[in-house]
Design a protein around this motif. Structure first.
Motif, PDB file in Angstrom:
ATOM      1  N   ASP A  69       2.280   7.129   3.737  1.00 62.39           N
ATOM      2  CA  ASP A  69       3.056   6.072   4.178  1.00 62.39           C
ATOM      3  C   ASP A  69       4.077   5.576   3.026  1.00 62.39           C
ATOM      4  O   ASP A  69       3.190   4.845   1.974  1.00 62.39           O
ATOM      5  CB  ASP A  69       2.025   4.815   4.538  1.00 62.39           C
ATOM      6  N   TYR A 118       5.333   1.299   4.093  1.00 62.20           N
ATOM      7  CA  TYR A 118       4.851  -0.272   4.489  1.00 62.20           C
ATOM      8  C   TYR A 118       3.733  -0.421   3.183  1.00 62.20           C
ATOM      9  O   TYR A 118       3.987  -1.664   2.743  1.00 62.20           O
ATOM     10  CB  TYR A 118       3.745  -0.167   5.917  1.00 62.20           C
ATOM     11  N   GLN A 160       0.701  -1.375   2.239  1.00 59.19           N
ATOM     12  CA  GLN A 160       0.049  -2.567   2.227  1.00 59.19           C
ATOM     13  C   GLN A 160      -1.363  -2.210   2.532  1.00 59.19           C
ATOM     14  O   GLN A 160      -1.714  -1.442   3.199  1.00 59.19           O
ATOM     15  CB  GLN A 160       0.554  -3.445   3.250  1.00 59.19           C
ATOM     16  N   THR A 205      -2.003  -2.227   6.206  1.00 59.41           N
ATOM     17  CA  THR A 205      -1.796  -1.149   7.035  1.00 59.41           C
ATOM     18  C   THR A 205      -2.420  -0.059   6.549  1.00 59.41           C
ATOM     19  O   THR A 205      -2.823   0.865   7.522  1.00 59.41           O
ATOM     20  CB  THR A 205      -0.176  -0.926   6.687  1.00 59.41           C
TER      21      THR A 205
END
Ligand code: NAP
Length: 314
Positions: free
Chosen positions: A276, A279, A281, A284
């Motif tokens: 990823d 995002y 985070q 996430t």
């Protein structure tokens, strides 16, 4: 069940697979915890209404997985063999085998790539304001980058430093406006825009004494005296061990099937920042750790009923 990586994705996958009685072994890395270990206050993880320190939060994640029987190897994976099941995962000479593997090895801080940056690492050059900020009480520090990390680190460093100069190679910021506004409102923070660090300066005992900046518009160079340099220019995925086996993009991020954590190898799943770059985070990453655990659980279930049959999408 082997989970590679001890960050939000890996520990959440461990929690779910442990509660599903899959006896997960988490090879969590020598420095477990991931990027949250180099973050200060986490204010945006739901449930921690008053905020929490990154390392404390990761210790909580780990403890929760442990409570349900997850086991941990606090070391780095050195090699994997995903050619057949059981998959083999090596830590030096130790071999571990598993019917399913979740890759959650995260991403790491990027370096500028200067020889002087290498030489002065730990002598004023840092990639972690939370770890090293306190060494710069009443000192002047430079933060390189124009993203949220740079704004966050610069703001954090004003707790210690007398002055923080954010050096960014463009005029526009990648960071979210609220983070830029917060930095702009801080009177200890100054900006050097359209500028790159061309060399980290150090002398005497080899400690940082400043940075040489190059103006990206005029090409002119100038020396900026400083006691520390914090590099906050993004991250690269920790995927070197997997590139020969798993589909990835040109930056090395793993590319699972859309809407799932399944990789091109049945029984191998990818979760968190390793797949990823959008995002990134903690929440996430934890969410995708959950997805990987459920995907792995379904895969193993299917294997039990139909051994040898490759798992298919639900
Ligand atoms: P990022 O958003 O990728 O920003 C990296 C910055 O470094 C960019 O401004 C980039 O410049 C600059 N840069 C890259 N390579 C460079 C080089 N070789 N020399 C000089 N400058 C260089 O990375 P990030 O700031 O680490 O943030 C990553 C993700 O985490 C983002 O999604 C961010 O929103 C999130 N994050 C959120 C928070 C928060 O909400 N509290 C805190 C930290 C991070 P260019 O802009 O010119 O490309």
């Amino acid at each position: 069940m082997i989970i590679i990586g001890g960050g939000p994705a890996g520990f959440t996958a461990a929690l779910y697979t442990a509660r599903a009685n899959l006896s997960p072994l988490v090879i969590e890395g020598f420095n477990w915890g991931g990027q949250l270990m180099i973050t200060s206050d986490v204010e945006n993880y739901p449930g921690y209404a008053d905020g929490v320190l990154g390392p404390a939060m990761m210790a909580d994640f780990r403890r929760q997985a442990e409570r349900f029987g997850a086991e941990f190897v606090t070391d780095d994976v050195t090699r994997v063999d995903l050619s057949e099941r059981p998959f083999r995962v090596y830590v030096g000479d130790d071999e571990y085998r598993a019917e399913a593997v979740i890759v959650a090895s995260g991403a790491s801080a990027r370096q500028i790539g200067l020889p002087s940056e290498q030489t002065l690492q730990g002598r004023g050059v840092s990639y972690c304001a939370t770890c090293d900020g306190a060494f710069f009480r009443d000192k002047v520090v430079v933060v390189v980058g124009g993203g949220d990390s740079a704004m966050e680190e610069a703001t954090f460093l004003t707790r210690f430093a007398s002055k923080v100069v954010i050096v960014h190679r463009r005029e526009e910021f990648r960071a979210s406006p609220i983070m830029v506004d917060r930095a702009r409102a801080n009177e200890k923070i100054e900006f050097a825009l359209n500028a790159v660090v061309e060399e980290v300066l150090g002398e005497g005992d080899g400690h940082v004494t400043g940075v040489r900046l190059r103006d990206t518009v005029t090409g002119e160079t100038s020396d900026l005296p400083a006691d520390g340099l914090f590099v906050a220019i993004g991250h690269d995925p920790n995927t070197a061990l997997f590139l020969d086996w798993l589909d990835h993009d040109e930056q090395g991020y793993l590319v699972p099937e859309p809407g799932s954590t399944r990789t091109n190898i049945a029984g191998v799943f990818a979760a968190g920042d390793v797949q990823d770059h959008v995002y990134r985070q903690a929440v996430t990453a934890a969410g995708s750790g959950t997805m990987a655990a459920l995907d792995a659980q379904r895969f193993l279930e299917e294997q039990r009923h139909h051994p040898g049959v490759v798992a298919t999408p639900a």
